[in-house]
Design a protein around this motif. Structure first.
Motif, short mmCIF file in Angstrom:
data_model
loop_
_atom_site.label_atom_id
_atom_site.label_comp_id
_atom_site.label_asym_id
_atom_site.label_seq_id
_atom_site.Cartn_x
_atom_site.Cartn_y
_atom_site.Cartn_z
N SER A 179 0.82 -1.22 0.00
CA SER A 179 0.00 0.00 0.00
C SER A 179 0.85 1.26 0.00
CB SER A 179 -0.93 0.01 1.22
OG SER A 179 -0.18 0.19 2.42
N LEU A 180 2.09 1.15 0.52
CA LEU A 180 3.01 2.30 0.55
C LEU A 180 3.83 2.43 -0.73
CD1 LEU A 180 4.29 1.91 4.22
CD2 LEU A 180 2.80 3.72 3.35
N GLY A 181 3.64 1.50 -1.66
CA GLY A 181 4.41 1.54 -2.91
C GLY A 181 5.75 0.83 -2.81
N GLU A 182 6.00 0.15 -1.70
CA GLU A 182 7.29 -0.54 -1.50
C GLU A 182 7.14 -1.99 -1.98
OE1 GLU A 182 7.61 0.14 2.66
OE2 GLU A 182 8.13 2.26 2.44
N HIS A 183 7.07 -2.16 -3.31
CA HIS A 183 6.69 -3.46 -3.86
C HIS A 183 7.77 -4.51 -3.67
CE1 HIS A 183 9.01 -2.58 -7.62
NE2 HIS A 183 8.71 -1.35 -7.30
N HIS A 184 9.05 -4.12 -3.64
CA HIS A 184 10.10 -5.11 -3.42
C HIS A 184 10.03 -5.67 -1.99
CE1 HIS A 184 12.39 -3.07 -6.89
NE2 HIS A 184 11.92 -4.22 -7.31
N GLU A 185 9.84 -4.80 -1.00
CA GLU A 185 9.69 -5.26 0.37
C GLU A 185 8.44 -6.13 0.52
OE1 GLU A 185 10.34 -2.27 -0.60
OE2 GLU A 185 12.05 -1.45 0.52
N SER A 186 7.36 -5.72 -0.16
CA SER A 186 6.13 -6.50 -0.12
C SER A 186 6.36 -7.91 -0.66
CB SER A 186 5.05 -5.80 -0.96
OG SER A 186 3.88 -6.57 -1.03
N LEU A 187 7.10 -7.99 -1.75
CA LEU A 187 7.39 -9.30 -2.36
C LEU A 187 8.24 -10.16 -1.43
CD1 LEU A 187 6.81 -10.80 -4.99
CD2 LEU A 187 8.92 -9.84 -5.94
N ASN A 188 9.21 -9.56 -0.75
CA ASN A 188 10.06 -10.31 0.18
C ASN A 188 9.24 -10.92 1.31
OD1 ASN A 188 12.37 -9.72 -1.28
ND2 ASN A 188 12.86 -7.91 -0.06
N HIS A 189 8.31 -10.14 1.88
CA HIS A 189 7.51 -10.64 3.02
C HIS A 189 6.55 -11.74 2.59
CE1 HIS A 189 8.90 -8.13 6.26
NE2 HIS A 189 8.76 -7.04 5.54
N ILE A 190 5.92 -11.58 1.43
CA ILE A 190 4.95 -12.60 1.02
C ILE A 190 5.66 -13.89 0.64
CG2 ILE A 190 4.76 -12.15 -1.47
CD1 ILE A 190 1.89 -12.61 1.07
N ARG A 191 6.90 -13.80 0.21
CA ARG A 191 7.69 -15.01 -0.05
C ARG A 191 8.00 -15.74 1.26
NH1 ARG A 191 11.53 -12.26 -4.68
NH2 ARG A 191 10.38 -13.03 -6.50
N CYS A 203 -1.86 -16.02 1.00
CA CYS A 203 -0.51 -15.56 0.68
C CYS A 203 -0.21 -15.76 -0.80
CB CYS A 203 0.53 -16.30 1.53
SG CYS A 203 0.55 -15.75 3.25
N PHE A 204 -0.65 -16.89 -1.36
CA PHE A 204 -0.35 -17.16 -2.76
C PHE A 204 -1.09 -16.20 -3.68
CE2 PHE A 204 -0.88 -19.57 -6.79
CZ PHE A 204 0.47 -19.68 -7.11
N SER A 205 -2.34 -15.89 -3.33
CA SER A 205 -3.12 -14.94 -4.14
C SER A 205 -2.46 -13.56 -4.15
CB SER A 205 -4.54 -14.84 -3.59
OG SER A 205 -5.27 -13.85 -4.26
N HIS A 206 -2.03 -13.11 -2.96
CA HIS A 206 -1.37 -11.80 -2.88
C HIS A 206 -0.01 -11.84 -3.58
CE1 HIS A 206 -0.60 -7.82 -1.42
NE2 HIS A 206 0.47 -8.20 -0.75
N TYR A 207 0.68 -12.95 -3.46
CA TYR A 207 2.00 -13.11 -4.10
C TYR A 207 1.89 -12.92 -5.61
CZ TYR A 207 5.96 -15.60 -6.19
OH TYR A 207 7.03 -15.95 -6.96
N LYS A 208 0.89 -13.51 -6.23
CA LYS A 208 0.72 -13.38 -7.69
C LYS A 208 0.52 -11.93 -8.10
CE LYS A 208 -2.64 -16.36 -8.20
NZ LYS A 208 -3.69 -17.16 -8.89
N GLN A 209 -0.28 -11.21 -7.32
CA GLN A 209 -0.54 -9.80 -7.62
C GLN A 209 0.73 -8.96 -7.47
OE1 GLN A 209 -2.92 -8.12 -8.88
NE2 GLN A 209 -2.59 -6.00 -8.25
#
Length: 447
Positions: A179-191, A203-209
Motif C-alpha cells: 500500500s506504501l508503494g514498497e513493492h520489493h519489500e512486499s514481495l520479500n515478506h509474502i515469499r 498468501c499465494f493470491s497476494h503473491y501473484k498480484q
C-alpha cells in the motif's frame, strides 16, 4: 572461571563453564541464576527462564530470581505469571521497590481486555510487554486504523520472530508495504509466508498480484534507462490496469508517463498528463520539473518559470531544478527579444528539413522585392533578416544547442571579441547588406 569470563564479556566461554558447573552441582541455586544471567547477556531470554525457575524451586525466597523472571514474563506478555512473581516479592520483602511494576500490571490486564473487546487503542502494554506478539499485533492494528502504516510495520516486524509460523504477520506486512508503494519489500515478506506454507491461499493470491506488478514496474524503469520511452509509457499504462485501487501506483505511473512524453518531445500530451499528475500529487517536484520542460517545448516560457519556481520550493537542493529554472528564465528573456522557433513557426523539436522548408516559404513571402513602398520594404527587410537569422541558428547544431540552453548565439552581448560582418562572426547569413546605400537585390541560398 565462568564469573571471570562473564566479566570479560566472553559470553560463549562463560556459558560453557556454567554448563559444567551445573552438571557438577545440580542443587546450587546460584549456579542456575548465574547461567541465566549469561543467557540474558546473550539476548536469550527464553533460555534463561528455565534456569530462573529452577533457582526459585531450589530457593523460593530468592527475590532476585523472582524479579528477573517476573520482568521477562511481563515483557513476553505473560502478565498473570509475572504478577504472581511480583506479589511473591512483595510478601517476602518490606522494601517495596516492585510496587510501581505491580501497579502497572494491575492496570495492564483490564487494558488488554478492553482493547480486545472494544478495538480501542492504548500503548502502555507494549512498553511493558515488548516481547509479547499479541500486544504488538494489537497496537499495529491500532496504528493501521489511525492511518500510520509505518508504525504498524515497526510493531509487526518483530512478531514474525516472536511467534512461530506467523504467516498472518508476513501477509499483513506485505500488504502494508504494498500500500506504501514498497513493492520489493512486499514481495520479500509474502515469499516468507509461502516458505512457511506454499499452499497458503491468501498468501499465494497476494503473491501473484505483487509479483506481476513488481515485474511491470521494474521493466518500465529498465526501458526508461534504455531510452525506450514509448515502450515505457505502454508498460506504465499496464501498471495502472494491474493495480487501479492503490493511489500510489497510479500517481507513479502518471509521473513517469509525464517524464517519458517530455523525452519524446510530445509537448501537448506531456502538458495534459503532467497536469493530471500534478493535480493528484501537488507537492511532487519531479512532476513540476517535467511539466516545466513540456512548457518549454511548447514555447510557454512564463509557465515553465512558474513551475520551476514552485518545484524549487519543494526540492531546494536539486541541481536539475536550479539549472532548469535558470534556463527557463533565459529562454523567457530571449523570447521577449527574438524566438527563432516562433519566427519560423516551427516546434522546438523540428528537424533540419522542416526548418529549411519553413525558411523557404517565409523568405519568399517576405522578400523585400515583393514590396513597393519604402515603409513596406523596411518592414520586409526586418522580417527577412529575422527569418534568415533563425534559419542560420536552427540549422547549425552548435548554435541551436546554445539557443536551446537559453543563449542567443547572434546576440552581440553573448559574442566574445565583438566582430562585425562575415559569416564567421555571425553577420548576415545571406549575400546582402540591407544597409548599403543605393538599390539592392537579395540573393539567398537554399542549403
Amino acid at each position: 572461571m565462568g564469573r571471570k569470563l562473564l566479566a570479560a564479556g566472553q559470553l560463549a566461554e562463560a556459558l560453557s563453564h556454567y554448563h559444567s558447573a551445573v552438571e557438577g552441582d545440580s542443587k546450587n541455586y546460584l549456579t542456575y541464576y548465574k547461567r541465566a544471567a549469561v543467557f540474558l547477556a546473550m539476548g536469550k531470554s527464553k533460555s534463561a527462564l528455565p534456569d530462573l525457575t529452577r533457582a526459585i524451586q531450589l530457593k523460593p525466597d530468592f527475590l532476585a530470581a523472582r524479579l528477573q523472571r517476573g520482568n521477562i514474563l511481563m515483557k513476553q506478555g505473560n502478565t498473570q505469571e509475572a504478577r504472581e512473581d511480583f506479589e511473591a516479592v512483595v510478601r517476602f520483602t518490606a522494601l517495596g521497590f516492585p510496587f510501581h511494576l505491580l501497579i502497572r500490571l494491575l492496570r495492564l490486564r483490564p487494558v488488554v481486555h478492553f482493547i480486545k473487546h472494544t478495538m480501542r487503542c492504548s500503548f502502555d502494554f507494549v512498553q511493558i510487554s515488548p516481547w509479547d506478539p499479541e500486544s504488538r499485533e494489537l497496537r499495529a492494528d491500532c496504528y493501521i486504523r489511525m492511518g500510520d502504516p509505518q508504525k504498524a510495520i515497526q510493531d509487526l516486524t518483530p512478531t514474525t520472530r516472536l511467534r512461530n509460523d506467523n504467516r498472518a504477520a508476513f501477509l499483513k506486512l506485505s500488504m502494508l508495504h504494498y500500500s506504501l508503494g514498497e513493492h520489493h519489500e512486499s514481495l520479500n515478506h509474502i515469499r516468507e509466508c509461502l516458505k512457511l506454507d506454499q499452499d497458503d491461499k491468501e498468501c499465494f493470491s497476494h503473491y501473484k498480484q505483487v509479483k506481476k506488478l513488481s515485474k511491470q514496474l521494474d521493466v518500465a524503469e529498465e526501458l526508461i534507462q534504455e531510452d525506450r520511452y514509448q515502450e515505457a509509457i505502454d508498460k506504465y499504462e499496464s501498471v495502472m490496469k494491474t493495480e487501479p485501487s492503490v493511489q500510489f501506483y497510479t500517481n507513479l505511473a502518471k509521473e513517469r508517463i509525464c517524464f517519458c512524453l517530455v523525452k519524446v518531445k510530445l509537448a501537448l500530451e506531456a502538458i495534459d498528463v503532467c497536469s493530471e499528475a500534478h493535480q493528484r500529487d501537488p507537492r511532487n517536484a519531479n512532476v513540476l520539473r517535467d511539466r516545466a520542460e513540456a512548457y518549454i517545448l511548447n514555447q510557454e516560457y512564463e509557465k515553465a518559470v512558474q513551475d520551476y519556481q514552485e518545484a524549487r520550493e519543494f526540492d531546494g537542493d536539486s541541481n536539475d531544478i536550479r539549472e532548469g529554472l535558470e534556463r527557463a528564465q533565459k529562454l523567457l528573456k530571449i523570447s521577449r527579444k527574438r524566438d527563432y522557433y516562433k519566427i519560423l513557426g516551427v516546434n522546438r523539436n523540428a528537424n533540419k528539413q522542416e526548418i529549411i522548408k519553413a525558411y523557404r516559404k517565409l523568405a519568399q513571402q517576405w522578400h523585400p522585392d515583393n514590396f513597393q513602398s519604402e515603409a513596406e520594404k523596411k518592414e520586409a527587410e526586418k522580417k527577412f533578416i529575422d527569418i534568415a537569422s533563425a534559419k542560420e541558428v536552427l540549422t547549425d547544431p552548435e548554435m541551436r544547442q546554445k539557443f536551446d540552453a537559453g543563449e542567443d548565439p547572434l546576440d552581440p552581448e553573448n559574442q566574445q571579441g565583438g566582430g562585425g560582418g562575415g559569416h564567421g562572426g555571425h553577420g548576415w547569413p545571406f549575400h546582402f547588406n540591407p544597409f548599403e546605400s543605393g538599390s539592392f537585390h537579395f540573393k539567398f541560398q537554399y542549403n
